[in-house]
Structures are given as C-alpha cells and as structure tokens.
Enzyme design. Structure first.
Site, short mmCIF file in Angstrom:
data_model
loop_
_atom_site.label_atom_id
_atom_site.label_comp_id
_atom_site.label_asym_id
_atom_site.label_seq_id
_atom_site.Cartn_x
_atom_site.Cartn_y
_atom_site.Cartn_z
N ALA A 273 -27.11 71.31 -19.39
CA ALA A 273 -25.88 70.54 -19.38
C ALA A 273 -26.00 69.43 -18.35
O ALA A 273 -26.78 69.52 -17.40
CB ALA A 273 -24.71 71.45 -19.02
N GLY B 225 -28.59 74.89 -20.74
CA GLY B 225 -28.05 74.60 -22.06
C GLY B 225 -29.11 74.14 -23.05
O GLY B 225 -28.95 74.29 -24.26
N GLU C 212 -30.50 77.27 -24.32
CA GLU C 212 -29.45 77.86 -25.18
C GLU C 212 -29.33 77.12 -26.51
O GLU C 212 -29.12 77.73 -27.56
CB GLU C 212 -28.11 77.84 -24.42
CG GLU C 212 -28.11 78.80 -23.24
CD GLU C 212 -26.91 78.61 -22.32
OE1 GLU C 212 -26.56 77.45 -22.02
OE2 GLU C 212 -26.32 79.62 -21.91
N GLU D 278 -29.33 78.30 -14.18
CA GLU D 278 -27.95 78.05 -13.74
C GLU D 278 -27.63 78.71 -12.41
O GLU D 278 -26.86 78.18 -11.62
CB GLU D 278 -26.95 78.56 -14.81
CG GLU D 278 -26.92 77.73 -16.08
CD GLU D 278 -27.92 78.18 -17.15
OE1 GLU D 278 -28.89 78.89 -16.81
OE2 GLU D 278 -27.72 77.81 -18.32
#
Ligand code: DAK
Length: 261
Positions: A65, A112, A115, A135
């Site tokens: 992200a 992300g 993911e 993270e």
C-alpha cells in the site's frame, strides 16, 4: 478509458494489466487500486477475453500500500469506509472477479503487493521475485488477506514467521512451499504468463470459471461440502455445448472448437 497508473493491453483472448508507477515502486495508492478495478471490470465484461494477467515491472511487482498516502489516515475513516473495499472499489472487484487471473511477479511483492498477487488465481514468479508481509515493521499488520491467504498457501510456520518478522521469501523458497506455481527467467516472465493465460482462454470459458470456483471452494468449506460442490459442478458441465464438443473432439481425434456455451 485511459489509465495513469497502470497499462492495459489486449493480446488475443488475454487481457494484460501492468502496474505502472515506477517512481514509487508500484505502491498501491487508492487511485492505482481503483484503476486496476476499472480495468478488471472492463476485461470481465469483454466476451472476447478468457483470462487476465496482472504484472508489475521487472524490479518490483508492488511494494505494498502507498505508505505516504496511508500515513495520515485515522481509524474512524478506515472503519467507516471499510478502506479501501467500498462496494465498487478496485480491491472488491479483484476479490469478486470470475475470470481467471494470473499474477506475474518479478522483484518485490510486499504487503498489499503480496496480498494482491495472492488474491489472483495463481502466481508465476521470476527468479528475482521476493515476497513478504513487512507491515509489522511499520507498526501495523496485513489488512488485505496476508495473514489468511499466506497461511493457507504456505502453512502456519512460514506465514507466522513472515508476518511476525517481515522476512522476505525468495522465488525458490516460494516455489518450494507452494506460494508460486512456477519460476520463469525474469526476461521471459510476462510472455510466459500471457502464454499460460492464452492456454486457459482457449478452454471453454464457463468451464474454466467453474474450475476456478471449485478450487476456490476448497478454501471456503470442509472436505465433504467441497466434494459435493465439485460433484454438482461436474454434473452441470454436462449442460454445456462445450462439454459435448470436447468429448466428441476427443473421440474424433481433433481439436475441440469451444463456443463458450
Ligand atoms: N509506499 C509509498 N512509497 C513507497 C513504498 C510504499 N509502500 N515503497 C517504496 N516507496 C517509494 C520510496 O519512498 C521511494 O520514494 P522516493 O524517496 O524516491 O520519493 C521509492 O519508492 C523507492 O524506494 P526505496 O528508495 O525505498 O527503494 P529500495 O530499493 O531501497 O527499497 C523496498 C525497496 C521495496 C524494499 C522499500 O521501498 C520498502 O521497504 N518499501 C516499503 C515496503 C512496505 O513496508 N510495504 C508494506 C506497506 S503496508 C488493504 C489493502 C492493502 C493493504 C492494507 C489493507 N485493505 C484492502 C484493507 C496493504 C498494506 C501495506 O502494504
């Protein structure tokens, strides 16, 4: 539709979405995720498309992200908007799409990015791929499937270690533990992913969608419910013209001509 943060190409029956934000390691800003969603929706609606490839650059698939964008967010905003999964958002479209999507991962697939790759149907990796859920190093935890899909893909020990330490996994380890289906030399990755997607797109579209739904079911239900789902899907394949054509072509020693009906 013109895109700023991704590139979209059509190659025969394959749609290619390439993340393209090279100055920020393809960081997944809300705008980028939503462009992916718009492109996915267009490819889903295009009857000529049978499979999709999601790739990044050679150095990076996506570094997660966009931390600079995320930095100023508050709990209330994330909670109220279910960030960034609002109905119609890019992430929701990725999760809900029905056509097969192959992730082609070179370089970093972090947070992300990892993911997003895992939300695809399978991952082809180049020898330079590096997967991680870092993270915890920035004081948060995976929020888009990292703890769930990674644990299902590689088991508790590896998933726990990666999420708790932020350690990255290289391509060889990722293949050994089943996170990726195959490793391809970096210069050949995108072409190989497109070739693989073209092979899927040449199959009966509705049957490919049923295969995807059935394999996905293995992660949603217990064994007997999954076996029943598969048996019902198998039986329903006999309602398709493509099943009749496929078996006739085998008997007649010719290639099937699927009409996706
Ligand atoms: N966000 C924003 N910018 C990033 C970035 C990121 N994640 N990663 C890299 N960049 C930017 C850097 O700031 C730098 O920009 P400038 O300073 O040049 O302006 C540029 O990209 C190049 O990065 P580096 O200089 O750091 O390059 P290196 O080769 O030295 O290192 C690296 C590459 C990928 C190892 C490093 O950049 C890095 O560690 N990046 C951060 C990785 C990370 O922590 N990712 C996890 C973020 S949290 C959700 C959906 C998704 C998520 C959560 C919820 N929902 C659906 C609910 C996801 C969360 C996350 O991913």
């Amino acid at each position: 539709m013109s895109y700023e943060l991704i590139q979209v190409e059509i190659q025969g029956a394959v749609g290619l979405i390439r993340l393209h934000r090279p100055d920020a390691m393809n960081a997944l800003s809300v705008a980028l995720i939503n462009e992916v969603g718009v492109a996915l929706q267009a490819l889903e609606q295009d009857e000529a498309i049978g499979a999709i490839v999601l790739s990044g650059g050679e150095k990076v698939f996506a570094a997660g992200a966009d931390l600079k964008e995320m930095q100023s967010k508050a709990f209330t905003e994330l909670y109220l908007t279910d960030f960034p999964q609002l109905p119609g958002s890019g992430w929701e479209r990725l999760e809900r799409r029905r056509k097969p999507v192959i992730a082609a991962v070179s370089g970093y697939a972090l947070g992300g990015g990892c993911e997003m790759a895992m939300a695809c149907d399978f991952i082809l990796a180049s020898n330079t791929a590096r997967f991680g859920q870092p993270e915890i190093s920035v004081g948060t935890l995976p929020g888009a499937g990292g703890t769930q899909r990674l644990a299902r893909a590689v088991g508790k020990a590896k998933a726990m270690e990666m999420c708790l330490t932020g350690r990255m996994m290289d391509a060889e380890e990722a293949e050994r533990v089943g996170l990726v289906s195959r490793i391809v030399p970096v210069a050949e990755l995108e072409a190989e992913a497109i070739k693989t997607a073209a092979r899927i797109a040449a199959m009966s579209r509705p049957i490919a969608m049923m295969v995807k739904e059935s394999v996905d079911q293995a992660f949603e239900s217990g064994l007997s419910a999954g076996l029943m789902f598969e048996r019902r899907a198998f039986a329903s394949s006999f309602s398709f013209e493509d099943r009749t054509e496929g078996m006739a072509a085998f008997a007649e020693k010719r290639r099937p001509e699927f009409k996706h009906r």
